[in-house]
Design a protein around this motif. Structure first.
Motif, PDB file in Angstrom:
ATOM      1  N   UNK A  50       1.069  -1.043  -0.070  1.00 42.96           N
ATOM      2  CA  UNK A  50       0.158  -0.011  -0.024  1.00 42.96           C
ATOM      3  C   UNK A  50       0.788   1.215   0.040  1.00 42.96           C
ATOM      4  N   UNK A  51       0.225   2.302  -0.249  1.00 47.32           N
ATOM      5  CA  UNK A  51       0.805   3.736   0.219  1.00 47.32           C
ATOM      6  C   UNK A  51       0.569   4.144   1.262  1.00 47.32           C
ATOM      7  N   UNK A  58       5.570   3.852  -0.314  1.00 47.58           N
ATOM      8  CA  UNK A  58       5.238   2.486  -0.343  1.00 47.58           C
ATOM      9  C   UNK A  58       5.416   1.739   1.061  1.00 47.58           C
ATOM     10  N   UNK A  59       4.597   0.669   1.180  1.00 44.44           N
ATOM     11  CA  UNK A  59       4.734  -0.036   2.440  1.00 44.44           C
ATOM     12  C   UNK A  59       4.279  -1.435   2.247  1.00 44.44           C
ATOM     13  N   UNK A  60       5.261  -2.464   2.285  1.00 53.59           N
ATOM     14  CA  UNK A  60       5.314  -3.896   1.944  1.00 53.59           C
ATOM     15  C   UNK A  60       4.876  -4.725   3.116  1.00 53.59           C
ATOM     16  N   UNK A  61       4.156  -5.873   3.073  1.00 48.83           N
ATOM     17  CA  UNK A  61       4.357  -6.979   3.900  1.00 48.83           C
ATOM     18  C   UNK A  61       5.668  -7.658   3.616  1.00 48.83           C
ATOM     19  N   UNK A  62       6.198  -8.235   4.916  1.00 46.07           N
ATOM     20  CA  UNK A  62       7.432  -8.826   4.910  1.00 46.07           C
ATOM     21  C   UNK A  62       7.558 -10.155   3.725  1.00 46.07           C
ATOM     22  N   UNK A  63       6.288 -10.600   3.588  1.00 42.75           N
ATOM     23  CA  UNK A  63       6.298 -11.690   2.771  1.00 42.75           C
ATOM     24  C   UNK A  63       6.644 -11.271   1.276  1.00 42.75           C
ATOM     25  N   UNK A 106      -2.499  -1.358   6.649  1.00 39.88           N
ATOM     26  CA  UNK A 106      -2.184  -2.930   6.508  1.00 39.88           C
ATOM     27  C   UNK A 106      -3.237  -3.787   7.046  1.00 39.88           C
ATOM     28  N   UNK A 107      -4.394  -3.132   7.360  1.00 39.44           N
ATOM     29  CA  UNK A 107      -5.561  -3.963   7.580  1.00 39.44           C
ATOM     30  C   UNK A 107      -6.584  -3.746   6.631  1.00 39.44           C
ATOM     31  N   UNK A 108      -7.305  -4.584   6.666  1.00 39.60           N
ATOM     32  CA  UNK A 108      -8.803  -4.574   5.631  1.00 39.60           C
ATOM     33  C   UNK A 108      -9.619  -3.500   6.158  1.00 39.60           C
TER      34      UNK A 108
END
Length: 124
Positions: A50-51, A58-63, A106-108
């Motif tokens: 996500x931004x 930008x921001x990413x999940x570790x996976x 980072x959450x729905x």
């Protein structure tokens, strides 16, 4: 109301690449926080990228960090997810999400609008 339409999913071999697109309409695009989530069969929807709100960084999940890249083209009202070095565990339905005020990206629950999803299948 915001409408989101994803495209670009498909079947790819492990190690391959795909680019997902999400076209938005109904609101001023550059005012929206945009993100990507995914949901594998039998699992909860999980954050991918996500931004960040306000900073738009930008921001990413570790996976997916180091393999996926999120980008946006405000002139085309479109957000992209470039996915490289795909793994079988990346197999999921990928959803585009948009928020009016997504403080926590980072959450729905941080989003107000969702696309219908596009299937990504990575074969081993």
């Amino acid at each position: 109301q915001v409408q989101l339409v994803e495209s670009g999913g498909g079947l790819v071999q492990a190690g391959g690449s795909l680019r997902l697109s999400c076209a938005a309409s109904g609101r001023t695009f550059n005012s929206l926080t945009m993100g990507w989530f995914r949901q594998a069969p039998g699992k909860e929807r999980e954050f991918a990228a996500a931004f960040r709100w306000r900073t738009d960084s930008p921001y990413y999940a570790d996976s997916v960090k180091g393999r996926f890249t999120i980008s946006r083209d405000n002139a085309k009202n479109t957000v992209y997810l470039q996915m490289n070095s795909l793994k079988p565990e990346d197999t999921a339905v990928y959803y585009c999400a948009a928020g009016d005020r997504s403080v926590v990206v980072s959450i729905p629950g941080g989003y107000d609008y969702w696309g219908q999803g596009t299937q990504v299948t990575v074969s081993s």
